[in-house]
Design a protein around this motif. Structure first.
Motif, PDB file in Angstrom:
ATOM      1  N   GLY A 356       8.631 -51.045 -16.714  1.00 41.38           N
ATOM      2  CA  GLY A 356       9.506 -51.111 -17.885  1.00 41.38           C
ATOM      3  C   GLY A 356       8.937 -50.313 -19.032  1.00 41.38           C
ATOM      4  N   ARG A 357       9.692 -50.271 -20.131  1.00 42.40           N
ATOM      5  CA  ARG A 357       9.217 -49.596 -21.337  1.00 42.40           C
ATOM      6  C   ARG A 357       8.080 -50.396 -21.959  1.00 42.40           C
ATOM      7  NH1 ARG A 357      11.558 -44.624 -20.766  1.00 42.40           N
ATOM      8  NH2 ARG A 357      13.817 -44.776 -20.562  1.00 42.40           N
ATOM      9  N   ALA A 358       7.151 -49.722 -22.618  1.00 44.12           N
ATOM     10  CA  ALA A 358       6.017 -50.398 -23.245  1.00 44.12           C
ATOM     11  C   ALA A 358       6.448 -51.203 -24.467  1.00 44.12           C
ATOM     12  CB  ALA A 358       4.955 -49.379 -23.638  1.00 44.12           C
ATOM     13  N   VAL A 359       7.552 -50.799 -25.110  1.00 45.40           N
ATOM     14  CA  VAL A 359       7.996 -51.489 -26.321  1.00 45.40           C
ATOM     15  C   VAL A 359       9.362 -52.115 -26.088  1.00 45.40           C
ATOM     16  CG1 VAL A 359       6.700 -49.929 -27.808  1.00 45.40           C
ATOM     17  CG2 VAL A 359       9.109 -49.444 -27.349  1.00 45.40           C
ATOM     18  N   LEU A 360       9.612 -53.196 -26.812  1.00 49.00           N
ATOM     19  CA  LEU A 360      10.911 -53.860 -26.734  1.00 49.00           C
ATOM     20  C   LEU A 360      11.940 -53.146 -27.607  1.00 49.00           C
ATOM     21  CD1 LEU A 360      12.327 -56.523 -25.633  1.00 49.00           C
ATOM     22  CD2 LEU A 360      11.942 -57.415 -27.922  1.00 49.00           C
ATOM     23  N   ILE A 361      11.540 -52.821 -28.842  1.00 50.67           N
ATOM     24  CA  ILE A 361      12.374 -52.037 -29.758  1.00 50.67           C
ATOM     25  C   ILE A 361      11.488 -50.976 -30.391  1.00 50.67           C
ATOM     26  CG2 ILE A 361      13.855 -52.050 -31.801  1.00 50.67           C
ATOM     27  CD1 ILE A 361      14.461 -54.971 -31.295  1.00 50.67           C
ATOM     28  N   HIS A 362      11.828 -49.721 -30.160  1.00 55.94           N
ATOM     29  CA  HIS A 362      11.038 -48.625 -30.727  1.00 55.94           C
ATOM     30  C   HIS A 362      11.308 -48.502 -32.217  1.00 55.94           C
ATOM     31  CE1 HIS A 362       9.468 -44.549 -31.370  1.00 55.94           C
ATOM     32  NE2 HIS A 362       8.773 -44.732 -30.266  1.00 55.94           N
ATOM     33  N   ARG A 363      10.305 -48.110 -32.956  1.00 51.72           N
ATOM     34  CA  ARG A 363      10.457 -48.000 -34.418  1.00 51.72           C
ATOM     35  C   ARG A 363      11.576 -47.044 -34.833  1.00 51.72           C
ATOM     36  NH1 ARG A 363       4.806 -44.714 -35.753  1.00 51.72           N
ATOM     37  NH2 ARG A 363       5.354 -42.786 -34.659  1.00 51.72           N
ATOM     38  N   ASP A 364      11.840 -46.008 -34.006  1.00 50.21           N
ATOM     39  CA  ASP A 364      12.922 -45.073 -34.326  1.00 50.21           C
ATOM     40  C   ASP A 364      14.291 -45.671 -34.062  1.00 50.21           C
ATOM     41  OD1 ASP A 364      11.059 -43.179 -35.038  1.00 50.21           O
ATOM     42  OD2 ASP A 364      11.106 -42.133 -33.119  1.00 50.21           O
TER      43      ASP A 364
END
Length: 368
Positions: A356-364
């Motif tokens: 999966g992605r490393a982040v749940l919600i990216h800052r961008d």
């Protein structure tokens, strides 16, 4: 106006008529090598560069012996399938000697209209740029049918510019800008150097495509300008047929520049903030502080999930004491988010059973 010399991220649209000789159907190799040198110059000053390139059908139709007239959908897709290989190889051959990696990215309208696909496309492009590669984007003509087509790469280029938060979009064309009338028919027609707002009067001046290889006329270019400038990206229409078109533009060659209406990052944040949230994620104080400092939301900082949402859906971000921080686009479904809440990113694959992605919600993808 010259947004090209200061832009940190540039999207350049290259049409079929510039890449492929209309009479012979062959690649204009000298032009492409010169174009590669222009890209190298932009990269050398630290700019990210994405090319949105037509040409696959134009190259493939000659190989298959198809006529220069309008093609059926099946013949267009067959030509694109053959031409895409040659187009990708051509870009690889002109960029590799300069130490640059070419990366092929094929998209359809659905890939940027659907939020989940949009996030995937955006993440891929960002990763490629992070590696220093030059993405070569084209519409996936081998599978796209009318209902999922952009239909022209002017609008695709504008959408890519919005997707990656570009500062400048350059449409290389067979004309050197927007005129008050068709300069081929009206000797009194004059070019606009700068367009600050696209009014109905400006739109009325647009003509249609005049090239047998090109599908994009001035109308589609104005549609692209509306999309790009509304998201904070400056756009230029300039003549691209001569060698080193970007160098010529930077040196003051004639062009029409469309001024951005907002900062690209502010425009994206406003777009995210205006969405209707499909659920909520609860974060602890440590995560809240990290988010306020410009960090992305990691699964480790997640303490709870409310509602039902899918990948790419907007969700409210709240602290466990009830304070609302803002909202963002989730890279996981509600079930996946619950499963990985409080865990480190390295544990995601073991928990979910797939990477999966490393982040749940990216800052961008977050508006606080």
């Amino acid at each position: 106006m010259d947004a090209l010399s200061t832009a940190k991220r540039v999207v350049i649209k290259i049409g079929s008529a510039l890449l492929v000789d209309r009479a012979t159907g062959q690649l204009r190799a000298d032009w492409l090598r010169a174009m590669a040198q222009d890209v190298v110059a932009l990269k050398a000053r630290g700019a990210d560069v994405i090319l949105v390139s037509s040409g696959s059908i134009a190259l493939g139709r000659g190989v298959l012996g198809l006529p220069a007239t309008a093609l059926s959908l099946e013949h267009s897709q067959a030509a694109a399938s053959v031409g895409q290989i040659r187009l990708a190889r051509a870009y690889e051959e002109v960029l590799a000697p300069h130490g640059l990696t070419a990366a092929q990215v094929l998209l359809t309208l659905e890939d940027t209209a659907d939020r989940r696909r949009y996030l995937n496309a955006r993440a891929t492009l960002e990763t490629l740029l992070g590696f220093g590669a030059v993405p070569i984007v084209n519409e996936n003509d081998t599978v796209a049918t009318d209902e999922i087509r952009y239909g022209d790469n002017d609008r695709l280029a504008a959408q890519i510019a919005v997707t990656v938060g570009a500062d400048a979009l350059i449409l290389l064309s067979d004309v050197d800008g927007l005129y008050t009338g068709n300069p081929n028919d009206d000797p009194a027609a004059t070019r606009f150097d700068v367009v600050e707002q696209i009014t109905p009067q400006i739109e009325a001046m647009a003509g249609d495509a005049g090239s047998g290889l090109s599908k994009g006329g001035m109308k589609t270019k104005l549609m692209a300008a509306k999309t790009a400038t509304a998201s904070g990206c400056a756009m230029a229409i300039c003549h691209g047929f001569e060698n080193h078109p970007l160098q010529r533009l930077a040196n003051g060659a004639p062009a029409t520049w469309f001024t951005p209406q907002l900062d690209p990052h502010a425009a994206r944040k406003r777009w995210i903030a205006a969405m209707k949230p499909q659920g909520a994620v609860l974060v602890d104080e440590g995560a809240a502080k990290a988010l306020s400092g410009g960090k992305s939301l990691l699964p480790a900082g997640l303490r709870g999930v409310e509602g039902r949402f899918g990948r790419g859906d907007p969700v409210t971000i709240r602290v466990t004491d009830g304070r609302a921080l803002g909202q963002g686009l989730s890279r996981y479904t509600h079930d996946e988010a619950r499963a990985i809440a409080g865990h480190h990113s390295a544990e995601i694959e073991e928990i979910l059973g797939y990477p999966g992605r490393a982040v749940l919600i990216h800052r961008d993808d977050m508006a606080l």
